[in-house]
Design a protein around this motif. Structure first.
Motif, PDB file in Angstrom:
ATOM      1  N   GLY A   1       6.722   9.092   1.310  1.00 14.42           N
ATOM      2  CA  GLY A   1       7.097   7.578   2.157  1.00 14.42           C
ATOM      3  C   GLY A   1       6.144   6.512   1.765  1.00 14.42           C
ATOM      4  O   GLY A   1       5.294   6.770   1.145  1.00 14.42           O
ATOM      5  N   CYS A   2       6.531   5.451   2.267  1.00 17.36           N
ATOM      6  CA  CYS A   2       5.620   4.423   2.222  1.00 17.36           C
ATOM      7  C   CYS A   2       5.830   3.014   3.229  1.00 17.36           C
ATOM      8  O   CYS A   2       6.716   3.203   4.131  1.00 17.36           O
ATOM      9  CB  CYS A   2       5.997   3.772   0.753  1.00 17.36           C
ATOM     10  N   SER A   3       4.787   2.342   3.238  1.00 13.52           N
ATOM     11  CA  SER A   3       4.860   1.174   4.021  1.00 13.52           C
ATOM     12  C   SER A   3       4.856  -0.199   3.198  1.00 13.52           C
ATOM     13  O   SER A   3       4.457  -0.132   1.981  1.00 13.52           O
ATOM     14  CB  SER A   3       3.449   1.061   4.908  1.00 13.52           C
ATOM     15  N   ILE A   4       5.419  -1.202   3.700  1.00 13.55           N
ATOM     16  CA  ILE A   4       5.884  -2.282   2.875  1.00 13.55           C
ATOM     17  C   ILE A   4       5.210  -3.469   3.659  1.00 13.55           C
ATOM     18  O   ILE A   4       5.773  -3.646   4.795  1.00 13.55           O
ATOM     19  CB  ILE A   4       7.474  -2.525   2.381  1.00 13.55           C
TER      20      ILE A   4
ATOM     21  N   GLN B   1      -2.208 -12.500   0.153  1.00 13.10           N
ATOM     22  CA  GLN B   1      -3.055 -12.406   1.077  1.00 13.10           C
ATOM     23  C   GLN B   1      -2.327 -11.998   2.466  1.00 13.10           C
ATOM     24  O   GLN B   1      -2.482 -11.016   3.224  1.00 13.10           O
ATOM     25  CB  GLN B   1      -3.890 -13.305   1.424  1.00 13.10           C
ATOM     26  N   LEU B   2      -1.500 -12.820   2.485  1.00 13.04           N
ATOM     27  CA  LEU B   2      -0.298 -12.571   3.818  1.00 13.04           C
ATOM     28  C   LEU B   2       0.732 -11.376   3.566  1.00 13.04           C
ATOM     29  O   LEU B   2       0.895 -10.887   4.708  1.00 13.04           O
ATOM     30  CB  LEU B   2       0.656 -13.854   3.868  1.00 13.04           C
ATOM     31  N   SER B   3       0.992 -11.025   2.524  1.00 17.28           N
ATOM     32  CA  SER B   3       1.707  -9.812   2.368  1.00 17.28           C
ATOM     33  C   SER B   3       0.876  -8.551   2.499  1.00 17.28           C
ATOM     34  O   SER B   3       1.170  -7.590   3.200  1.00 17.28           O
ATOM     35  CB  SER B   3       2.208  -9.620   0.694  1.00 17.28           C
TER      36      SER B   3
ATOM     37  N   GLU C   1      -0.113  -4.429   9.125  1.00 21.16           N
ATOM     38  CA  GLU C   1       0.576  -4.200  10.127  1.00 21.16           C
ATOM     39  C   GLU C   1       1.457  -2.997  10.262  1.00 21.16           C
ATOM     40  O   GLU C   1       1.431  -2.328  11.042  1.00 21.16           O
ATOM     41  CB  GLU C   1       1.558  -5.518  10.576  1.00 21.16           C
ATOM     42  N   ALA C   2       2.195  -2.942   8.653  1.00 27.74           N
ATOM     43  CA  ALA C   2       3.088  -1.851   8.753  1.00 27.74           C
ATOM     44  C   ALA C   2       2.146  -0.607   8.708  1.00 27.74           C
ATOM     45  O   ALA C   2       2.788   0.464   9.560  1.00 27.74           O
ATOM     46  CB  ALA C   2       3.776  -1.825   7.451  1.00 27.74           C
TER      47      ALA C   2
ATOM     48  N   THR D   1       8.695  -1.309   7.049  1.00 29.21           N
ATOM     49  CA  THR D   1       8.548  -2.700   6.470  1.00 29.21           C
ATOM     50  C   THR D   1       7.975  -3.563   7.446  1.00 29.21           C
ATOM     51  O   THR D   1       8.627  -3.670   8.651  1.00 29.21           O
ATOM     52  CB  THR D   1       9.758  -3.096   5.699  1.00 29.21           C
ATOM     53  N   SER D   2       6.918  -4.545   7.278  1.00 26.74           N
ATOM     54  CA  SER D   2       6.617  -5.106   8.307  1.00 26.74           C
ATOM     55  C   SER D   2       6.698  -6.777   7.573  1.00 26.74           C
ATOM     56  O   SER D   2       6.163  -6.820   6.453  1.00 26.74           O
ATOM     57  CB  SER D   2       5.271  -4.915   8.662  1.00 26.74           C
TER      58      SER D   2
END
Lengths: 179, 637
Positions: free
Chosen positions: B340-343, B359-361, B367-368, B376-377
């Protein structure tokens, strides 16, 4: 003037009038007469030789130069055949003077002062050729073109639209080719 | 005699003249031959010097030039001028193609006159052996045509004839033994082959080949510097460049940062070679999702990125596809794993630069991750500030211990059978010199994420034990332990140390763990809890009812007490389901022989209810607020 021009003149005179006539010209013009193609000689000597020839033949120096140029062409071809290879026409050959013939001359004479000819296409395929040289030998060029066209079995008409020998600052010749 | 003598003398003279004439002719012949030889020598010398000069110029330029095009332009002009040729032109091989293509590089003084001829070449490609360039490509050596206008094997003969081109020759540009390009030169006249010239031009072909070679190795270096060797994906630098050059000006794209969940576990369990294999498959899946035109990069470790053109919906759609794709198991030969993954997703509108976008991504990705991964956040206004605040809190926390900014407060717990205070829950308080009192809910999660919880948790244990040991009776002290501490191999050692140092009997210490912490602590949690209980320390399940509320946890794991979450107590009077849970848990405790403690008791009504339901112990404002122990102890005394 390059020795080869004297050689050509000697050859042309000898072929047409015999070696004695050349000897007479040399004597009367009071020039050394010992010319090698690789040597470099005073322009005065050719002027003197032409002047004597003109007197002897009752021609003008211009006419002598034209005659010489025309007669010199087959001799040039004998001596420097490579320059004539690959040209389909006299026009093509003449137009190569700046790009092939004079570069070849420079190979033999480092720093030779070859004249530069400007070519332009005139009406009905005629070639406008301008020439500028302190030697004012447009008539020799005239003779060369005549001789070249004969070699290619062509007819050519040459008109001097302006001439340094008649006070113009440059010579302009119109060459009409009849292939 | 005299006449004889005169006639003989005349004959002699004639003979002599003839001999002299012959001698002169011989001399003349010799002179002409000598001149011819000398002229030939001069011409050769001149040609050699010119050839050397040409070679030198091209070699110098080849050494200086970084661009193949630039080197070609220079060389074409130099060669054409040298040969007094009308036109010079180049064909080259594109990568991985067998045929020569027009390079679009030529040199002439008369482009207009030769435009038809050049155009004829532009639409052609030359296979090995075909046409003038093809012959050179096949034979790897120079080739000369006396007259291309009449040569049947010259494909552009008609165009050549129309613009007056005749002799033509071509030379190979070689790298090692490979022909990479062919340079052709055309003359206005028919010419016989000049082998010396071809030999010189062949040398020039080798020089130009060096520029090709250098350009290729530079391209490889550039590629290597911008690509990941393992997955062959562009790297972080390439991503930044791509965004700055290609995407940023239009600003109509979203950046998705992708971080694999549980990648470390795969690496730790199966080793790095398997982890590498996983990354390669991850890269393939990501490429498959974004398609051929999509841009995918590996930023390092298990972090990847992709750019999505279009609106937020499109980006979320791609993000969803990636998540779905990564949720499928990966077959790694030795094992099949699920990761699985976080985005983290950020729109260009939110950032002032590419670097800020990244930086913001990254913040969105954080957060994710922080919210448990597998999701996904999207970056939202305020996230950056929140992260900054967390960082600030984190750095303040690092010095808080040394400055003695932490202290413990103790909230009493009371039995319902005889209304007796039997112990206290130790609660940490942070009295920040500027922030004031920082709520535990604000700083404990930050402490857990930064692992500072280990040091803080240890201090709490020691401090609570030390305080409790001073109490006059046998009241217990309950201490909260986080999942990070539970996973720490040193927890047991810290417990023993705290008990030994303080002299507090083990049965007066109670450890509170939440159900979530149990889940996060993995399979060994049962062993840990048993080991704690073996010391004599009691274990309570905290906040029961809010998390998984798994009855099997209650059954399988060794607990001394169940703490029922305050929300059930608060709602029991008005909400039937809360009442049901409350009843149920108390009943289960009774059945399992485990004490039940209700938290957040604030009213007499709640107390009466719990008493009627058979709850064992209660805690809440009704009994006492958390306070510094000095007063508690005195009150108790």
């Amino acid at each position: 003037m390059k020795g080869v021009v004297f050689n050509l003149l000697e050859e042309a005179v000898t072929r047409s009038f015999g070696p004695e006539v050349w000897d007479d010209l040399v004597d009367e013009a009071d020039v050394s007469g010992a010319y090698t193609s690789l040597g470099n000689y005073s322009d005065d000597e050719i002027v003197q030789l032409v002047a004597v020839a003109a007197t002897k033949l009752s021609l003008s120096p211009s006419e002598v130069l034209r005659w010489f140029g025309e007669k010199a062409m087959p001799i040039l071809k004998e001596r420097y055949g490579a320059l004539f290879v690959g040209h389909p026409s006299a026009k093509n050959f003449v137009l190569s003077v700046n790009s092939i013939i004079h570069p070849e001359v420079r190979k033999l004479y480092a720093g030779a002062a070859c004249p530069y000819f400007h070519f332009k296409t005139g009406e009905e395929g005629a070639t406008l050729m301008s020439y500028q040289s302190s030697r004012k030998m447009c008539d020799l060029a005239h003779g060369f073109i005549k001789g070249a066209s004969k070699l290619f079995c062509e007819e050519v008409d040459i008109h001097h639209l302006s001439c340094m020998n008649h006070g113009a600052d440059r010579c302009l010749m119109e060459v009409k080719w009849h292939q | 005699m005299a006449s004889v003598s005169e006639s003989s003398s005349a004959e002699d003279l004639t003979l002599q003249l003839q001999r002299l004439t012959k001698r002169l002719a011989r001399e003349r012949q010799a002179r002409l031959k000598a001149e011819e030889i000398a002229e030939h020598g001069l011409r050769e010398l001149y040609d050699k010097q010119e050839h050397l000069r040409l070679l030198e110029r091209v070699a110098t330029q080849a050494n200086l030039s970084n661009s193949v095009e630039e080197a070609f332009r220079f060389t074409l002009k130099a060669v054409r001028t040298h040969c007094a040729a009308a036109l010079a032109n180049v064909f080259w091989l594109r990568s991985d193609e067998a045929d020569l293509h027009p390079a679009g590089i030529w040199d002439t003084d008369d482009t207009q006159n030769f435009s038809d001829f050049l155009d004829a070449g532009k639409s052609l490609t030359f296979a090995p052996g075909i046409g003038l360039p093809g012959r050179v490509l096949q034979s790897r050596s120079a080739f000369w045509m006396d007259d291309v206008a009449t040569d049947a094997s010259f494909l552009r003969a008609r165009a050549a004839r129309d613009c007056g081109l005749h002799a033509g020759f071509a030379i190979p540009i070689v790298v090692g033994s490979d022909v990479v390009a062919v340079m052709e030169v055309f003359q206005l006249t028919i010419m016989k082959p000049n082998q010396v010239l071809l030999a010189v031009l062949t040398q020039i072909g080798v020089q130009l080949g060096r520029v090709f070679e250098r350009s290729r190795s530079e391209a490889k270096l550039r590629h290597d510097a911008t690509h990941d060797a393992l997955t062959k994906l562009p790297n972080r630098r390439a991503l930044i460049e791509r965004m700055e050059e290609g995407f940023w000006p239009k600003r109509r794209f979203k950046l998705l940062l992708i971080d694999l969940d549980r990648f470390k576990a795969v690496n730790d369990t199966f080793g790095h070679p398997v982890g590498d294999l996983l990354l390669v498959q991850v890269a393939d899946r990501l490429r498959a999702v974004v398609g051929q035109k999509g841009f995918v990069a590996r930023l390092g470790g298990d972090e990847l990125a992709t750019l999505v053109e279009g609106d937020l919906d499109r980006a979320l759609d791609v993000s969803h596809q990636i998540t779905m794709s990564f949720n499928e198991p990966f077959d790694l030969g030795r094992a099949t794993v699920r990761i699985g993954c976080s985005i983290g997703l950020c729109c260009t509108d939110d950032a002032a630069s590419v670097m800020e976008l990244v930086q913001l991504s990254d913040i969105a990705l954080y957060e994710a991750k922080r919210n448990g991964g597998g999701q996904t956040s999207c970056y939202q206004v305020g996230m950056k500030e929140a992260v900054a605040e967390r960082h600030s809190l984190e750095s303040d926390m690092r010095i808080a211990m040394g400055r003695r900014e932490f202290h413990l407060a103790y909230q009493p717990v009371m039995t319902l059978c005889d209304d007796r205070i039997i112990g206290y829950e130790a609660l940490i308080r942070w009295d920040h010199p500027v922030r004031g009192l920082v709520p535990p809910a604000s700083f404990i999660p930050v402490a857990e994420q930064s692992d500072q919880i280990l040091a803080i948790g240890r201090w709490v244990l020691e401090e609570a034990c030390r305080e409790a040991a001073t109490w006059i009776d046998d009241r217990h002290v309950a201490v909260n332990v986080s999942s990070v501490q539970l996973r720490s191999p040193r927890l047991l050692e810290h417990l023993i140390s705290a008990l030994t140092t303080s002299g507090l009997p083990a049965d007066r210490l109670e450890i509170e763990v939440t159900e979530t912490a149990l889940i996060e602590s993995g399979e060994k949690v049962s062993e840990i809890l048993t080991a704690i209980r073996t010391l004599g320390v009691k274990v309570a399940m905290d906040d029961f009812g809010t998390g998984y509320s798994s009855l099997s946890h209650l059954r399988q794991l060794p607990f001394d007490r169940i703490k029922i979450d305050r929300s059930f107590v608060a709602n029991a009077m008005t909400d039937q389901s809360s009442m049901a849970v409350l009843k149920g848990v108390i009943q289960i405790g009774r059945d399992l022989g485990v004490s039940t403690l209700a938290e957040g008791v604030e009213t007499k009504g709640q107390l009466d209810l719990l008493r009627s339901l058979g709850c064992d112990v209660i805690q809440g404002y009704l009994i006492g607020k958390p306070t510094r122990i000095a007063r508690q102890a005195m009150a108790a005394a």
